[in-house]
Design a protein around this motif. Sequence first.
Motif: not given
Length: 143
Positions: A64-65, A67, A83, A85-86, A100-103, A132
């Motif tokens: 998890i990141h 912004t 936002t 992302t994970a 899946r990578r999600v945003e 997503q």
Amino acid sequence: MDAHKARELYTQYLTRLYLQRDIESLNQFFSPDAVTHPLPAGVPEGVQGLKLMARVWLESFSDIHFTLHSFLQDQDLVAARITLTAVHTGSFMGIPATGRRVEVADHPHYRIQNGKIVEIWDQLDMLSLLRQLGALPTVAQAA
């Protein structure tokens, strides 16, 4: 609390929870009886409910990141636009891990008193997240 300190508190909260995966740190940032809007059915009120919801996210998503795009303050209220992302690595709302990578966009608002968050309004873009993850058709698929 001035805008600089409020932003610092918020950034520390996001870092401790999402990057360090420290659910117990919520005690440091939230009042024990913090009010959550909306409160999902079956989730207890206060910081205990926030911990439960955080645990679901951290068990469902990894890497998890965040912004922080904007941060506004008006007296004891703050609003952020972030936002996240994970990677979907665990079951989430009955959806098996997809890898899946999600945003996803989030627009939380907080009320801060005496250095702690006492009320939160959270508007995570769940529709986009569920699309997503393949749980809902995309706009193109639905057309």
